[in-house]
Enzyme design. Structure first.
Site, PDB file in Angstrom:
ATOM      1  CG  HIS A  49      24.877 -15.190 -30.561  1.00 21.20           C
ATOM      2  ND1 HIS A  49      25.240 -14.170 -31.399  1.00 21.20           N
ATOM      3  CD2 HIS A  49      25.554 -16.287 -30.977  1.00 21.20           C
ATOM      4  CE1 HIS A  49      26.109 -14.623 -32.286  1.00 21.20           C
ATOM      5  NE2 HIS A  49      26.312 -15.906 -32.052  1.00 21.20           N
ATOM      6  CG  ASP A  52      21.986 -12.042 -30.601  1.00 20.54           C
ATOM      7  OD1 ASP A  52      22.663 -11.013 -30.414  1.00 20.54           O
ATOM      8  OD2 ASP A  52      22.376 -13.012 -31.288  1.00 20.54           O
TER       9      ASP A  52
HETATM   10  C1  3MF Z   1      31.844 -17.374 -36.268  1.00 15.43           C
HETATM   11  C2  3MF Z   1      30.448 -17.684 -36.605  1.00 15.43           C
HETATM   12  C3  3MF Z   1      29.453 -17.343 -35.531  1.00 15.43           C
HETATM   13  C4  3MF Z   1      28.358 -18.378 -35.410  1.00 15.43           C
HETATM   14  C5  3MF Z   1      27.308 -17.916 -34.447  1.00 15.43           C
HETATM   15  C6  3MF Z   1      26.132 -18.833 -34.339  1.00 15.43           C
HETATM   16  C7  3MF Z   1      29.117 -15.061 -34.923  1.00 15.43           C
HETATM   17  O1  3MF Z   1      32.708 -17.592 -37.303  1.00 15.43           O
HETATM   18  O2  3MF Z   1      30.157 -18.113 -37.697  1.00 15.43           O
HETATM   19  O3  3MF Z   1      28.905 -16.075 -35.837  1.00 15.43           O
HETATM   20  O4  3MF Z   1      27.796 -18.673 -36.636  1.00 15.43           O
HETATM   21  O5  3MF Z   1      27.874 -17.783 -33.208  1.00 15.43           O
HETATM   22  O6  3MF Z   1      26.478 -20.124 -34.195  1.00 15.43           O
END
Ligand code: 3MF
Ligand code: MG
Length: 344
Positions: A49, A52
């Protein structure tokens, strides 16, 4: 058919085990420590992210963000790791309570766009071109709160701004039908690809298919992948598993339905997924019961299952399968596949 697969996950996939009914049950592992774990676990790619990659974006100048992203890139290089994508985290800030790009508040929509541009800046600094959009709160709790035509137009406008902001960036929409919203606007692969077609540069809009998200939509993940592959739109995947229609579980790959997992590996392998550098992402979560010292087993288990299922898929007797198909003897094919997966 001996394509090689490369694997990724995101730092959020090593986590403390908090859920909506209870607090963390495992100690926090520092981000840098997580990075050091990747190679030993069998992974060489990292999904991020935006925050992150550069923590606490709020209040940082563009040059500060760029310099922190550059130093992360250097650390990744030193560790022999590659960034795969960056995704704007548009679901935690108070300005995204009612959604980001589809919020009813123009100031909030503006925030979502600005945040997405920062995400693109970070992506570029990491030396990559892929942005993932999980459209977490782009949906509604009640139909009357938003107009779905306007919402779709706003999603297109937002993607157009991103495509225009950087001429090289590619965007993967990660469809999901629900959670946190009652109904999301982009619930399936078909919606994601169709959304891309409305944008100014459809060639730069693809999909990230997550197994659990497809299952939550009542669909088969391997068929979703096949549809995207036929469109040359499958640019990354989030493999995991899901036990029916309930909260998004992110279970280890293959842990619920081996045959469903087998078919995902098979469709990817048979259509040379990875030939353009695509990674296999594992968006899996450890069980809350898992103790600290074993909190990465879900990742290695998922990787091992992928490789075992790959072996199973590559060792099917295809002449036999073809003859069952020619005879329209799908009962025999059914039994053959089940026994083959069982090693019989
Ligand atoms: C939510 C997800 C997310 C996405 C992430 C990257 C936190 O169901 O799957 O995980 O995969 O934001 O795109
Ligand atoms: Mg995901």
């Amino acid at each position: 058919m001996a394509g090689k697969f490369r694997f990724t996950f995101g730092p959020w996939n090593i986590h403390e085990g908090a859920d909506v009914f209870g607090p963390a049950v495992r100690k926090t592992i520092e981000f840098e420590k997580k990075l050091e774990m990747y190679k030993n676990l069998g992974f060489s790619g990292v999904q991020f992210h935006d925050d992150d990659a550069v923590p606490v974006l709020e209040g940082k100048s563009a040059s500060q963000i760029a310099s922190e992203a550059r130093s992360l890139k250097q650390r990744l290089d030193d560790m022999g790791l590659k960034a795969e994508f960056v995704a704007p985290r548009l679901w935690e800030d108070s300005r995204t309570i009612d959604g980001g790009y589809t919020s009813n508040d123009p100031a909030c929509r503006k925030y979502a766009i600005e945040r997405s541009k920062i995400c693109i800046d970070i992506t570029k600094e990491l030396g990559i071109d892929l942005v993932v959009l999980w459209l977490a709160r782009e949906g509604s709790y009640i139909r009357e709160s938003k107009d779905s035509v306007v919402a779709t137009e706003r999603l297109v406008d937002a993607i157009n701004v991103m495509l225009g902001y950087d001429p090289d960036i590619r965007i993967c929409v990660e469809p999901k039908p629900n959670e946190p919203m009652d109904h999301a606007y982009i619930p399936t692969t078909g919606h994601a690809i169709a959304l891309g077609m409305l944008t100014d540069d459809a060639d730069r809009v693809g999909v990230n298919i997550e197994s659990a998200h497809a299952i939550l939509a009542g669909l088969d993940p391997s068929d979703e992948m096949g549809f995207a592959l036929a469109h040359n739109k499958l640019w990354t995947v989030h493999l995991n598993d899901q036990n029916g229609l309930k909260f998004d579980q992110d279970k280890s790959f293959g842990s619920v339905d081996l045959r469903r997992a087998f078919n995902q590996v098979r469709i990817l392998d048979r259509h040379d997924y990875g030939k353009n550098g695509e990674w296999v992402g594992l968006d899996v979560k450890a069980m809350r019961t898992q103790k600290d010292e074993k909190a990465t087993a879900h990742l290695t288990n998922s990787l091992e299952m992928f490789n075992l299922l790959l072996k199973a898929s590559r060792s099917t007797d295809d002449a036999k399968i073809d003859s069952f198909i020619a005879e329209r003897n799908y009962e025999a094919l059914d039994l053959y596949i089940m026994k083959h997966i069982m090693g019989r």
